[in-house]
Structures are given as C-alpha cells and as structure tokens.
Scaffold this active site. Structure first.
Site, PDB file in Angstrom:
ATOM      1  CB  SER A 173      -1.006   0.012   1.124  1.00 43.82           C
ATOM      2  OG  SER A 173      -1.740   1.171   1.474  1.00 43.82           O
ATOM      3  CB  SER A 174       3.856   2.163   1.929  1.00 38.90           C
ATOM      4  OG  SER A 174       3.472   2.208   2.945  1.00 38.90           O
ATOM      5  CD  GLU A 222       3.215  -8.704 -14.548  1.00 39.71           C
ATOM      6  OE1 GLU A 222       2.597  -8.406 -13.590  1.00 39.71           O
ATOM      7  OE2 GLU A 222       3.494 -10.077 -14.639  1.00 39.71           O
TER       8      GLU A 222
END
Length: 194
Positions: free
Chosen positions: A111-112, A138
């Site tokens: 998330s960061s 990717e």
C-alpha cells in the site's frame, strides 16, 4: 482457505511451501509473507514498431517482441533502477518460490508503494499450484515522479490458499508452461500461445 501467519510458518518449516532465501518469521504477519525486489529488470526500448499484433502469426509476434524488449538489465545491490511516470518494466522477486499442487499463491503490492503510484503487478498476481521459480513483477509508474527501486527493498506480500483438492495439471507438470523455473525477468512469451 487462506493460510494465516502461523500456518505459513508451519508450511515453510515442513517444506510444503519453499521460499529461498527463507524470510524471517518477522516478515510473516497476519496472512502474508513479505517479498523483496531482485536485481533482474527488463524495459521497453525506444522503437519504431507501431504496434504488436497479439494474435498475428507467431514469427511476426516473436520479431516484434525482440524489437521492443531490452536484454536483461542487472542492477547491483545498493544501486537504483529508475521507473519514470507512464513506464512499464519487468523485474523479479529476490525470493524463489515453490508451491505444491494443492496451494495457490497471490501477490499483492504494498500500500505504501501504491500511494506513490507504483503498481507492482499490472494484472498477473496469481501464482499457480506447482509453481517453482522467481516471480516476475510487472511494474507501472502511475505517479507524477520517477521512482528509485533498489534490489532487496520490500516490494510486495504473498498469501496462500489451500485448494479443494490437488490440481490435476499443476504448473510444473504442464508441457506448455512458458515460464517454468524462471530466474530472471523473462519478457512476454505470448508468441508461444496456441
């Protein structure tokens, strides 16, 4: 059923799931185990190819892929790979993962990093039962600033689910498995699709 942290530790201890190098138990929390960025990358070269015909003749697709994809780029420990806004790059996890034929894995980005615009896996986040090898990432930078990515940085988290039974066609047993035992940032092998 998704494995919790204590089950992930047990599966690693018993060799049911292998992650090499083995992460410390501090990197196994809740329902995930952290994975780090490896040092193998590939990028799209500057090119004059107007498009890649994904369903065209195999020879033409192969030639187009060779024109647009770089050779493997190895980034030394401590050095940075810069991913600019709007760019796609391939990389690998530092860890090599081996799954049995009754476990599927899932890769999620951090998330960061997402809050800075970094997509770690554009769409392919399933790790098939029977998988063995490094996981290709990717990367896409959807943010406004270049991002410096360094080998060994925490890049994502793996979770694992138990299947309802053993897969009849696990990845490592399939003759058409295009990325079996991959150890580097292998470019698309869509030209090998039937």
């Amino acid at each position: 059923m998704r494995l919790c942290d204590t089950d992930i530790e047990r599966y690693l201890d018993e060799g049911i799931i292998e992650i090499i190098p083995r992460p410390s138990n501090e990197k196994i929390t809740g329902a995930t185990v952290d994975v780090r960025l490896g040092n193998s990358f590939r990028v799209f070269r500057e090119h004059a190819t107007p498009y890649i015909d994904l369903s065209g003749p195999r020879e033409e697709v192969t030639a187009q892929l060779h024109k647009v994809m770089s050779e493997e780029i190895i980034i030394a420990d401590g050095e940075a790979f810069f991913l600019h806004p709007g760019e796609l790059a391939l990389a690998t996890t530092l860890e090599s993962v081996t799954l049995p034929d009754n476990v599927v894995g899932w890769l999620d980005g951090r998330s960061s990093l997402a809050r800075l615009g970094l997509m770690v896996h554009v769409t392919a986040h399933r790790i098939d039962p029977g998988w063995q090898g490094k996981i290709v990432l990717e990367f896409f930078n959807a943010g406004k600033l270049p991002l410096a990515l360094r080998p060994n940085m925490a890049i994502g988290a793996l979770s694992f689910e138990i299947l309802s039974g053993h897969a009849a066609k696990p990845y490592n047993a399939r003759k058409d498995a295009k990325y079996k035992n991959q150890q580097s940032a292998v470019s698309s092998r869509i030209n090998q699709d039937d």
